[in-house]
Design a protein around this motif. Sequence first.
Motif, PDB file in Angstrom:
ATOM      1  N   ASP A 143      43.430 -96.804   7.793  1.00 57.43           N
ATOM      2  CA  ASP A 143      42.176 -97.363   7.906  1.00 57.43           C
ATOM      3  C   ASP A 143      40.791 -96.259   7.963  1.00 57.43           C
ATOM      4  N   ALA A 144      41.232 -95.185   7.398  1.00 60.43           N
ATOM      5  CA  ALA A 144      40.026 -94.150   7.772  1.00 60.43           C
ATOM      6  C   ALA A 144      39.005 -94.232   6.720  1.00 60.43           C
ATOM      7  N   ARG A 145      37.886 -94.211   7.175  1.00 60.56           N
ATOM      8  CA  ARG A 145      36.456 -94.038   6.278  1.00 60.56           C
ATOM      9  C   ARG A 145      36.099 -92.881   5.908  1.00 60.56           C
ATOM     10  N   VAL A 146      36.449 -91.913   6.653  1.00 61.81           N
ATOM     11  CA  VAL A 146      35.943 -90.518   6.212  1.00 61.81           C
ATOM     12  C   VAL A 146      37.240 -89.770   6.044  1.00 61.81           C
ATOM     13  N   PRO A 147      37.316 -89.059   4.828  1.00 61.18           N
ATOM     14  CA  PRO A 147      38.467 -88.351   4.530  1.00 61.18           C
ATOM     15  C   PRO A 147      38.449 -86.870   5.408  1.00 61.18           C
ATOM     16  N   GLU A 148      39.607 -86.476   5.509  1.00 60.66           N
ATOM     17  CA  GLU A 148      39.743 -85.095   6.162  1.00 60.66           C
ATOM     18  C   GLU A 148      39.097 -83.964   5.599  1.00 60.66           C
ATOM     19  N   PRO A 149      38.860 -82.818   5.914  1.00 69.25           N
ATOM     20  CA  PRO A 149      38.536 -81.617   4.879  1.00 69.25           C
ATOM     21  C   PRO A 149      39.596 -81.275   3.949  1.00 69.25           C
ATOM     22  N   VAL A 150      39.142 -81.017   2.553  1.00 73.21           N
ATOM     23  CA  VAL A 150      40.328 -80.571   1.879  1.00 73.21           C
ATOM     24  C   VAL A 150      41.096 -79.687   2.246  1.00 73.21           C
ATOM     25  N   LEU A 151      40.772 -78.635   3.012  1.00 75.57           N
ATOM     26  CA  LEU A 151      41.569 -77.583   3.620  1.00 75.57           C
ATOM     27  C   LEU A 151      42.721 -78.068   4.283  1.00 75.57           C
ATOM     28  N   ALA A 152      42.660 -79.260   4.889  1.00 83.29           N
ATOM     29  CA  ALA A 152      43.582 -79.526   5.780  1.00 83.29           C
ATOM     30  C   ALA A 152      44.835 -80.076   4.826  1.00 83.29           C
ATOM     31  N   SER A 153      44.548 -80.101   3.636  1.00 86.07           N
ATOM     32  CA  SER A 153      45.709 -80.413   2.745  1.00 86.07           C
ATOM     33  C   SER A 153      46.824 -79.431   2.797  1.00 86.07           C
ATOM     34  N   PHE A 154      46.334 -78.157   3.230  1.00 84.96           N
ATOM     35  CA  PHE A 154      47.411 -77.180   3.277  1.00 84.96           C
ATOM     36  C   PHE A 154      47.613 -76.615   4.526  1.00 84.96           C
ATOM     37  N   GLU A 155      47.425 -77.391   5.676  1.00 85.19           N
ATOM     38  CA  GLU A 155      47.536 -77.182   7.195  1.00 85.19           C
ATOM     39  C   GLU A 155      48.867 -77.686   7.324  1.00 85.19           C
ATOM     40  N   HIS A 156      49.909 -77.647   6.785  1.00 79.31           N
ATOM     41  CA  HIS A 156      51.476 -78.356   7.198  1.00 79.31           C
ATOM     42  C   HIS A 156      52.455 -77.229   7.154  1.00 79.31           C
ATOM     43  N   TRP A 196      41.440 -88.338  -0.156  1.00 80.53           N
ATOM     44  CA  TRP A 196      40.787 -89.650  -0.181  1.00 80.53           C
ATOM     45  C   TRP A 196      41.755 -90.997  -0.327  1.00 80.53           C
ATOM     46  N   LEU A 197      42.804 -90.514  -0.931  1.00 82.43           N
ATOM     47  CA  LEU A 197      43.798 -91.787  -1.327  1.00 82.43           C
ATOM     48  C   LEU A 197      44.959 -91.876  -0.334  1.00 82.43           C
ATOM     49  N   PHE A 198      45.384 -90.744   0.307  1.00 79.28           N
ATOM     50  CA  PHE A 198      46.475 -90.622   1.384  1.00 79.28           C
ATOM     51  C   PHE A 198      45.881 -90.045   2.754  1.00 79.28           C
ATOM     52  N   PRO A 199      44.974 -90.711   3.273  1.00 78.81           N
ATOM     53  CA  PRO A 199      44.659 -90.188   4.639  1.00 78.81           C
ATOM     54  C   PRO A 199      45.724 -90.529   5.724  1.00 78.81           C
ATOM     55  N   ALA A 200      45.539 -89.810   6.817  1.00 80.49           N
ATOM     56  CA  ALA A 200      46.630 -89.825   7.948  1.00 80.49           C
ATOM     57  C   ALA A 200      46.455 -91.220   8.683  1.00 80.49           C
ATOM     58  N   SER A 201      45.153 -91.642   8.677  1.00 82.40           N
ATOM     59  CA  SER A 201      45.136 -92.982   9.268  1.00 82.40           C
ATOM     60  C   SER A 201      44.727 -94.165   8.110  1.00 82.40           C
TER      61      SER A 201
END
Length: 407
Positions: free
Chosen positions: A70-83, A63-68
């Motif tokens: 100006d994002a209005r919708v956060p990425e899925p939580v699982l995306a936090s671990f896909e790096h 929620w606080l550090f989106p890839a974009s």
Amino acid sequence: MPLSAPPSPRHAPVRVDTVVRPVRAEAPSGAVPFRLRPADREVLWLYLLTRVAVWTTAYCTRWLFPASGDARVPEPVLASFEHWDWGHFLNIARDGYFPGGPGEGDNREAFFPGLPLVLRAVHVLVPHWTAAGLLVSLVAGAVAAVALARIAALHLPGSRAGGRAALFLLVSPCAVFLAAGYSEALFLALALPAWLAARRRRWLLASVLAAGATTVRVSGLFLAAALVVLFLTTRRDEGAGRKREAAWLLLPGLPALLYFRYLYGRTGDPMAWKHAQERGWYRHFRAPWEAWSQTWHEAFDHTQATGYAAQFQADLLAMVLGLVLLAVLVVRRRWPEAVYIALTLWALGTSYWYMSVARSTLLWWPLWVGLAVWSVRRRWVTLAYLCLVAPLSTVLAITFMSGRWAG
């Protein structure tokens, strides 16, 4: 294991009587080795609470550090671990090492096959690859935490050293990698029970578990060397039984040989994993002082972006910590553990620059055991440790989860 690279080019000694004595393996006991004890349940509750903390951090990061911005919708939580390294493990598990033939170019052969094989098996039951990877690390991390606590309890029986060791590991600065789909949790889930089995003179079990650890990371070979030293420094009567036990200690080297044989069959180069590390992560051999100098240059001479410079600074600090740990182990005559740490530091400290040294501290179980025993004798150690690492752990977790740093 390697990580994504940037653009190309005291503490006091542990005063514990039980640590001073030379290494002796524990006598076999009749207890069931896998039965949970009350102390184990306390460790598992601690482990569960730290997992809740990790997932809370992941949710807030989305929620606080989106890839974009100006994002209005956060990425899925699982995306936090896909790096970062997760992509390599995923590609191997899903497509194999050479789906398009040798020379494909992503250097995935630098990673040992243990985690991808387990991931592929779990994927049969858990269709989402990232969820499967997180499940592997979740279960493996629980096993590792309990095993570490039991090892620490051997050093100071009847104390709270076991729980302290698990706590110090689980909140350490790089602990986020124990939750991600990385190889650290699975390696510890095999390596720490192997060490515990060896301390109890169960050499066959120790060798089998160490062989499993070798499938996951090349560090398994360093563990095997430490097991050999532990075996040689264990006072037992000579005889046929001892010779048979010694033969089992060759087992941990077999997975590495099989992997090298596989690479030779596919590429004609049994050391293709090492050469992939050199191509992708600049792990060319250099003298230790040259590696230190290069890392210092990248960390403080403003040649890298600040994020990567911070990574190099962390690796320098971790190397100093490792050398202090090695000196303490040598002074205390903990020869097996000293061998493991020495080989690890040599491997990490003789490449073009330091990489993954800070993350490697997760695998230095003598560090967590030593800190735990020290904290039992000196109450202020726990408070000082937590105050120091809590902000670091949070910052590094957010940095990794937001994809801003390799770790």
